[in-house]
Design a protein around this motif. Structure first.
Motif, PDB file in Angstrom:
ATOM      1  N   ASP A   1      -6.975  15.272   1.085  1.00  0.00           N
ATOM      2  CA  ASP A   1      -6.377  15.952   2.210  1.00  0.00           C
ATOM      3  C   ASP A   1      -6.620  17.453   2.112  1.00  0.00           C
ATOM      4  OD1 ASP A   1      -4.706  15.388   4.469  1.00  0.00           O
ATOM      5  OD2 ASP A   1      -3.240  16.676   3.472  1.00  0.00           O
TER       6      ASP A   1
ATOM      7  N   ARG B   1      -8.916  19.946   4.522  1.00  0.00           N
ATOM      8  CA  ARG B   1      -8.393  21.148   5.166  1.00  0.00           C
ATOM      9  C   ARG B   1      -9.189  22.389   4.773  1.00  0.00           C
ATOM     10  NH1 ARG B   1      -4.100  19.483   7.920  1.00  0.00           N
ATOM     11  NH2 ARG B   1      -3.757  17.352   7.262  1.00  0.00           N
TER      12      ARG B   1
ATOM     13  N   PRO C   1      -1.443   0.525   9.564  1.00  0.00           N
ATOM     14  CA  PRO C   1       0.004   0.524   9.316  1.00  0.00           C
ATOM     15  C   PRO C   1       0.623   1.924   9.412  1.00  0.00           C
ATOM     16  CG  PRO C   1      -1.229  -0.033   7.316  1.00  0.00           C
ATOM     17  CD  PRO C   1      -2.212  -0.017   8.432  1.00  0.00           C
ATOM     18  N   MET C   2      -0.182   2.956   9.135  1.00  0.00           N
ATOM     19  CA  MET C   2       0.340   4.329   9.144  1.00  0.00           C
ATOM     20  C   MET C   2      -0.623   5.229   9.904  1.00  0.00           C
ATOM     21  SD  MET C   2       3.091   4.972   7.571  1.00  0.00           S
ATOM     22  CE  MET C   2       4.195   3.706   6.979  1.00  0.00           C
TER      23      MET C   2
ATOM     24  N   ILE D   1       0.519   1.572 -11.381  1.00  0.00           N
ATOM     25  CA  ILE D   1       1.141   2.393 -10.348  1.00  0.00           C
ATOM     26  C   ILE D   1       2.547   2.823 -10.744  1.00  0.00           C
ATOM     27  CG2 ILE D   1       1.974   2.335  -7.976  1.00  0.00           C
ATOM     28  CD1 ILE D   1      -0.190   0.123  -7.553  1.00  0.00           C
TER      29      ILE D   1
ATOM     30  N   GLU E   1       0.492  10.843  17.113  1.00  0.00           N
ATOM     31  CA  GLU E   1       1.770  11.524  16.997  1.00  0.00           C
ATOM     32  C   GLU E   1       1.545  12.822  16.237  1.00  0.00           C
ATOM     33  OE1 GLU E   1       3.979   9.257  13.542  1.00  0.00           O
ATOM     34  OE2 GLU E   1       3.413   7.866  15.126  1.00  0.00           O
ATOM     35  N   SER E   2       2.423  13.773  16.445  1.00  0.00           N
ATOM     36  CA  SER E   2       2.263  14.995  15.680  1.00  0.00           C
ATOM     37  C   SER E   2       2.741  14.702  14.267  1.00  0.00           C
ATOM     38  CB  SER E   2       3.078  16.125  16.297  1.00  0.00           C
ATOM     39  OG  SER E   2       4.401  15.709  16.418  1.00  0.00           O
ATOM     40  N   ALA E   3       2.016  15.193  13.308  1.00  0.00           N
ATOM     41  CA  ALA E   3       2.200  14.694  11.960  1.00  0.00           C
ATOM     42  C   ALA E   3       2.372  15.787  10.928  1.00  0.00           C
ATOM     43  CB  ALA E   3       0.997  13.843  11.574  1.00  0.00           C
ATOM     44  N   PRO E   4       3.579  16.357  10.869  1.00  0.00           N
ATOM     45  CA  PRO E   4       3.770  17.336   9.818  1.00  0.00           C
ATOM     46  C   PRO E   4       3.824  16.659   8.450  1.00  0.00           C
ATOM     47  CG  PRO E   4       5.825  17.006  10.997  1.00  0.00           C
ATOM     48  CD  PRO E   4       4.794  16.185  11.684  1.00  0.00           C
ATOM     49  N   TYR E   5       4.204  15.356   8.435  1.00  0.00           N
ATOM     50  CA  TYR E   5       4.270  14.633   7.177  1.00  0.00           C
ATOM     51  C   TYR E   5       3.297  13.479   7.215  1.00  0.00           C
ATOM     52  CZ  TYR E   5       8.630  16.854   5.780  1.00  0.00           C
ATOM     53  OH  TYR E   5       9.573  17.742   5.397  1.00  0.00           O
ATOM     54  N   ARG E   6       2.740  13.145   6.071  1.00  0.00           N
ATOM     55  CA  ARG E   6       1.958  11.919   6.055  1.00  0.00           C
ATOM     56  C   ARG E   6       2.431  11.011   4.929  1.00  0.00           C
ATOM     57  NH1 ARG E   6      -3.338  11.908   6.135  1.00  0.00           N
ATOM     58  NH2 ARG E   6      -4.112  10.953   4.271  1.00  0.00           N
ATOM     59  N   GLN E   7       2.400   9.701   5.211  1.00  0.00           N
ATOM     60  CA  GLN E   7       2.818   8.729   4.217  1.00  0.00           C
ATOM     61  C   GLN E   7       1.727   8.622   3.155  1.00  0.00           C
ATOM     62  OE1 GLN E   7       5.653   6.544   3.823  1.00  0.00           O
ATOM     63  NE2 GLN E   7       4.588   6.312   1.874  1.00  0.00           N
ATOM     64  N   LEU E   8       2.098   8.866   1.892  1.00  0.00           N
ATOM     65  CA  LEU E   8       1.102   8.757   0.829  1.00  0.00           C
ATOM     66  C   LEU E   8       0.905   7.293   0.464  1.00  0.00           C
ATOM     67  CD1 LEU E   8       2.276  11.730  -1.388  1.00  0.00           C
ATOM     68  CD2 LEU E   8       0.485  11.692   0.345  1.00  0.00           C
ATOM     69  N   GLY E   9      -0.282   6.990  -0.029  1.00  0.00           N
ATOM     70  CA  GLY E   9      -0.614   5.606  -0.377  1.00  0.00           C
ATOM     71  C   GLY E   9      -0.357   5.337  -1.849  1.00  0.00           C
ATOM     72  N   LEU E  10      -0.124   4.070  -2.125  1.00  0.00           N
ATOM     73  CA  LEU E  10       0.234   3.642  -3.474  1.00  0.00           C
ATOM     74  C   LEU E  10      -0.984   3.548  -4.382  1.00  0.00           C
ATOM     75  CD1 LEU E  10       2.929   2.675  -4.698  1.00  0.00           C
ATOM     76  CD2 LEU E  10       2.425   0.413  -3.832  1.00  0.00           C
TER      77      LEU E  10
ATOM     78  N   GLY F   1       0.818  -1.216   0.000  1.00  0.00           N
ATOM     79  CA  GLY F   1       0.000   0.000   0.000  1.00  0.00           C
ATOM     80  C   GLY F   1       0.848   1.261   0.000  1.00  0.00           C
ATOM     81  N   PHE F   2       2.140   1.108   0.323  1.00  0.00           N
ATOM     82  CA  PHE F   2       3.021   2.275   0.352  1.00  0.00           C
ATOM     83  C   PHE F   2       4.242   2.103  -0.553  1.00  0.00           C
ATOM     84  CE2 PHE F   2       1.008   1.720   4.528  1.00  0.00           C
ATOM     85  CZ  PHE F   2       0.141   2.793   4.457  1.00  0.00           C
TER      86      PHE F   2
ATOM     87  N   MET G   1       6.162   5.360  -2.208  1.00  0.00           N
ATOM     88  CA  MET G   1       5.399   6.598  -2.075  1.00  0.00           C
ATOM     89  C   MET G   1       6.117   7.498  -1.058  1.00  0.00           C
ATOM     90  SD  MET G   1       3.006   6.550  -4.179  1.00  0.00           S
ATOM     91  CE  MET G   1       2.137   8.045  -3.687  1.00  0.00           C
ATOM     92  N   PRO G   2       6.221   8.776  -1.387  1.00  0.00           N
ATOM     93  CA  PRO G   2       6.903   9.674  -0.443  1.00  0.00           C
ATOM     94  C   PRO G   2       6.027  10.005   0.765  1.00  0.00           C
ATOM     95  CG  PRO G   2       6.174  10.873  -2.381  1.00  0.00           C
ATOM     96  CD  PRO G   2       5.773   9.435  -2.594  1.00  0.00           C
ATOM     97  N   MET G   3       6.636  10.662   1.727  1.00  0.00           N
ATOM     98  CA  MET G   3       5.875  11.238   2.825  1.00  0.00           C
ATOM     99  C   MET G   3       5.709  12.700   2.457  1.00  0.00           C
ATOM    100  SD  MET G   3       7.541   9.253   6.042  1.00  0.00           S
ATOM    101  CE  MET G   3       6.112   9.357   7.097  1.00  0.00           C
ATOM    102  N   HIS G   4       4.473  13.170   2.574  1.00  0.00           N
ATOM    103  CA  HIS G   4       4.175  14.488   2.043  1.00  0.00           C
ATOM    104  C   HIS G   4       3.900  15.436   3.188  1.00  0.00           C
ATOM    105  CE1 HIS G   4       3.070  17.454  -0.765  1.00  0.00           C
ATOM    106  NE2 HIS G   4       1.800  17.487  -0.423  1.00  0.00           N
ATOM    107  N   ILE G   5       4.460  16.625   3.089  1.00  0.00           N
ATOM    108  CA  ILE G   5       4.230  17.592   4.156  1.00  0.00           C
ATOM    109  C   ILE G   5       2.784  18.068   4.059  1.00  0.00           C
ATOM    110  CG2 ILE G   5       4.974  19.656   2.917  1.00  0.00           C
ATOM    111  CD1 ILE G   5       6.599  20.189   5.653  1.00  0.00           C
ATOM    112  N   THR G   6       2.102  18.119   5.202  1.00  0.00           N
ATOM    113  CA  THR G   6       0.667  18.376   5.141  1.00  0.00           C
ATOM    114  C   THR G   6       0.320  19.851   5.231  1.00  0.00           C
ATOM    115  OG1 THR G   6       0.594  17.917   7.490  1.00  0.00           O
ATOM    116  CG2 THR G   6      -0.067  16.160   6.042  1.00  0.00           C
TER     117      THR G   6
ATOM    118  N   ILE H   1      10.914   9.784   9.186  1.00  0.00           N
ATOM    119  CA  ILE H   1      10.970  10.696   8.037  1.00  0.00           C
ATOM    120  C   ILE H   1      12.408  11.092   7.727  1.00  0.00           C
ATOM    121  CG2 ILE H   1      10.304  12.974   7.188  1.00  0.00           C
ATOM    122  CD1 ILE H   1       7.937  12.666   9.300  1.00  0.00           C
TER     123      ILE H   1
END
Lengths: 377, 408
Positions: free
Chosen positions: B377, B381, B321-322, A250, B359-368, A174-175, A371-376, A283
């Motif tokens: 998202d 917001r 998982p995330m 994908i 957890e504090s989450a400035p980043y989020r793991q994107l899904g495939l 999934g990631f 998949m990257p981790m994206h800043i929200t 991260i």
């Protein structure tokens, strides 16, 4: 049953089959290992109903017979015996196995062997084979991406597509996605596609460590099982039912930045950064810097953990395209870089929120999408 | 000692045991008071907020005039109307009460950022260290109560003490419009005459067991030896004794440091309609997700709470998982839990959705598999901003609109 064999051989055989013994089960018979004569050899078997393992060891068979012995007892006892000849003698009426080795003797209360589930043997049809060390490599590269949580069962498996002279293995949690293509020893009679539990493949890779002959894979018609046949071990696994996601969709077809780095250097840099990243949701941020008048192309890795501090590291790179900042889960990077044996890897990226592709340089049979981790904010 | 504002003597306290000032505020007959405020004709009359007896409704709130007839919250509306036949029955309007509640919380935040909202009509405020800013704390507490009255128009009862336990009991003592200040060091003395049932953690079962031990008041409990309590109640016994002495060092937990975020809904009538209940889960998931985003948090464990009509309560959770702050992830997980654990057809009194493992989450793991995530998202917001500016009900999921609902 009256049999004798070497302690070394028995201990090794038990170590292979015991991996299929469930840690707990409501069926007492599954907590046992089947010990049975099979022609001139001794067969050991264990199953948790998802996977089953048969292992044959050399023995001197005087009388045929079979018994199911509690796994813990048998394994622990045999492992603690001296490397000598073991003689086994079964009292059929009581299912008690008498064991004798050097100056040690034991009686083990067993269970009726006819209660033990049948582990099927391979058939002739729908059979393909692969080099054992290639298969081990394939498994190592692909199962890292399989899901470990059960929320989507198909993702705990590896999708296998057999077509013509090659097989493609793919897993995705999934990631991230791992895809590896490998040649078969012979052309498959008909194309096949199925999903094997990643756990079963990991087990297979472990068993196949000193296998020299090719590993045969066989899908018996209509049984929803796969059988792997090795020189002295058979492993049977249930297949996972369901549809694997269309992973070809994908895989990004284009990229705007291609960054080539030394695999080992990058892995080491990620591991160093991970000391911080592991305190902060794993991260790690990658800053890809193309060559300029000021500095040659390089990649800067950094991680910040609020409570701990921060760190930054750098590796040399060749960068085609624009610079970019992108964040990944450090765990995922370590997983994939650890299974690439080529000296160089290429990271293909487009934007901070689109998938990154990692490929070994000089080889076309493996790719990994993260998949990257994206800043929200 | 109540209703006094004398300064405590705190000279001899060790530095690490800093004296705290905890205020508990509880809005009086909240829903009924809001209805009276919005409709002056109701003022002073017996008002019952609750669903109609035709729907097996229960009383959500009753004005003090109605309470004089013995009407209580959670009582079936039918029974309440029998006790007080001339009462005016008003159907609940939760979104309206939510807005009034928010206005009260804004006033409280003016005084201290360390605010724990316990429920829609109840909050704890830590005023420790605010003396320089607001002068003597008991005076400030009275000003808080006054401002809620002047600016929102609602009466509230206030308890002020050195900890949460005592402050909460104090605010409950002289409702409505009560103001009870328990001086530092006199907590045990304050609690002693009160019936033991007032104490946290003393429910029916514990109370009955205590009565058998000859304990009627909190003071009786405080004099029992700890060993006797441990023998009777296990490890909780010791905690009971400390509580009876008015000791409690639990902190006021503001949302941003909360360990979990959850929302729940008690229905006016018990529900068996699956479609309706699924909508509730979606609505609650939306709320929880919005609160997570407002706190800049994400969580990995989704919890579902189901309370059946007979009060048996089921709590189930699933770990992802995330970490997530997305309503969709939360809803899908809660729904899966719901499908697995709801006894189909059994009437439900309350559902709750929560997220823990934060957890504090400035980043989020994107899904495939879903490229919709970043867009979703952004959408979430944007919706948060609209709700911030124009109110909670300014924009809603179409699936959450009910045909019988006015779009006021």
């Amino acid at each position: 049953m009256k049999v004798s064999c070497l302690q070394d051989n028995l201990a090794k055989g038990l170590s292979i089959v015991q991996r299929a013994v469930p840690s707990r089960s409501s069926l007492p018979i599954l907590g046992t290992i089947l010990v049975a004569t099979d022609g001139p050899r001794l067969k050991l078997a264990a199953t948790n109903l998802e996977i089953g393992i048969n292992c044959w060891i050399g023995a001197k068979v005087e009388d045929e017979g079979a018994v199911a012995i509690p796994a813990r007892l048998l394994v622990d006892f045999v492992n603690s015996l001296p490397p000598d000849r073991i003689e086994m003698d079964l009292n059929v009426r009581t299912n008690t196995l008498h064991l004798k080795c050097a100056r040690f003797e034991a009686n083990m209360n067993g269970m009726d062997p006819s209660d033990f589930p049948v582990i099927p043997s391979p058939e002739e049809n729908n059979r393909v084979s692969m080099d054992a060390d290639v298969l081990r490599d394939v498994i190592r590269q692909v199962t890292i991406a399989a899901a470990t949580d059960e929320s989507r069962p198909v993702l705990t498996g590896v999708s296998v597509t057999v077509e013509g002279g090659q097989a493609t293995f793919a897993a995705a949690d999934g990631f991230r996605l791992s895809v590896r293509t490998a040649p078969l020893k012979e052309t498959a009679a008909a194309p096949m596609t199925f999903i094997v539990p990643a756990r079963a493949l990991d087990e297979l890779a472990r068993i196949a460590t000193d296998q020299e002959d090719p590993v045969e894979m066989c899908i018996p018609e209509g049984r929803n099982q796969i059988l792997f046949h090795l020189s002295s071990v058979d492993l049977v696994s249930q297949l996972i039912e369901g549809r694997f996601p269309d992973y070809k969709q994908i895989i990004p077809r284009t990229f705007t930045t291609r960054t080539v780095m030394n695999t080992g250097e990058l892995l080491q840099a990620v591991k160093t950064t991970n000391i911080y990243a592991r305190e902060a949701s794993n991260i790690v941020k990658l800053r890809i810097v193309p060559a300029s008048d000021l500095a040659p192309a390089h990649v800067e890795l950094n991680a910040t953990a609020a409570q701990v501090g921060d760190n930054v590291g750098e590796v040399d790179a060749t960068v085609e395209g624009q610079g970019l900042e992108i964040a990944f889960n450090s765990r995922y990077l370590i997983d994939v870089l650890s299974v690439i044996s080529e000296a160089q890897v290429a990271l293909e990226t487009t934007t901070p929120s689109s998938p990154g592709v990692i490929r070994p340089v000089g080889s076309n049979d493996f790719l990994h999408v993260i998949m990257p981790m994206h800043i929200t904010q | 000692m109540a209703n006094q504002t004398r300064k405590p003597e705190n000279g001899s306290e060790p530095a690490h045991k800093r004296l705290r000032w905890i205020l508990h505020i509880d809005l009086d007959a909240f829903f009924a008071s809001v209805e009276e405020l919005l409709n002056p004709d109701l003022r002073g009359k017996p008002v019952i907020v609750g669903a109609s007896p035709a729907h097996r409704g229960v009383v959500a709130s009753a004005s003090y005039a109605a309470r004089e007839y013995g009407v209580r919250s959670a009582m079936p509306t039918a029974r309440a109307l029998k006790l007080c036949p001339h009462a005016i029955l008003v159907p609940p309007r939760h979104h309206v009460y939510g807005e009034f509640s928010d206005r009260v919380m804004v006033i409280l935040r003016d005084f201290s950022p360390v605010l724990e909202q316990v429920s829609i009509d109840e909050a704890l405020l830590d005023l420790t260290g605010c003396e320089r800013l607001w002068g003597p704390i008991p005076d400030a507490a009275r000003r808080i109560q006054q401002r809620v009255m002047d600016e929102v128009g609602l009466s509230a009862s206030v308890g002020l003490a050195s900890n949460k336990l005592v402050a909460k009991i104090a605010s409950d003592l002289r409702k409505p419009r009560g103001f009870v200040y328990v001086e530092h060091g006199r907590e045990a003395e304050f609690l002693a005459p009160l019936p033991v049932e007032r104490l946290w953690g003393v429910g029916k079962v514990t109370a009955a067991a205590l009565h058998r031990l000859g304990v009627e008041t909190i003071g009786d409990l405080a004099t029992l030896p700890e060993s006797a309590l441990v023998e009777a109640f296990g490890p909780h016994g010791a905690a009971l004794k400390y509580r009876a002495l008015g000791q409690d060092d639990s902190p006021v937990i503001t949302e941003w440091q909360a360990k979990s975020v959850s929302n729940e809904e008690t229905f006016a009538t018990d529900q068996t309609d699956e479609e309706f209940l699924r909508h509730e889960l979606l609505r609650l998931s939306d709320k929880v997700a919005a609160r997570l985003r407002a706190n800049g948090q994400a969580g990995r464990t989704v919890r579902l709470k189901i309370r059946y009509h007979d009060f048996t309560t089921v709590l189930r959770s699933e770990t992802l998982p995330m970490p997530t702050d997305s309503a969709r992830d939360i809803y899908e997980t809660a729904l899966a839990l719901w499908r697995k654990h709801w006894q189909k057809g059994r009437a439900v009194r309350l559902v709750g959705v929560g997220v823990a493992n934060l957890e504090s989450a400035p980043y989020r793991q994107l899904g495939l598999f879903d490229d919709t995530h970043p867009r979703e998202d952004k959408l979430a917001r944007t919706l948060d901003e609209i709700r911030d500016k124009f109110g909670r009900d300014a924009i809603r999921r179409a699936s959450l609109l009910r045909p019988d609902e006015d779009s006021d």
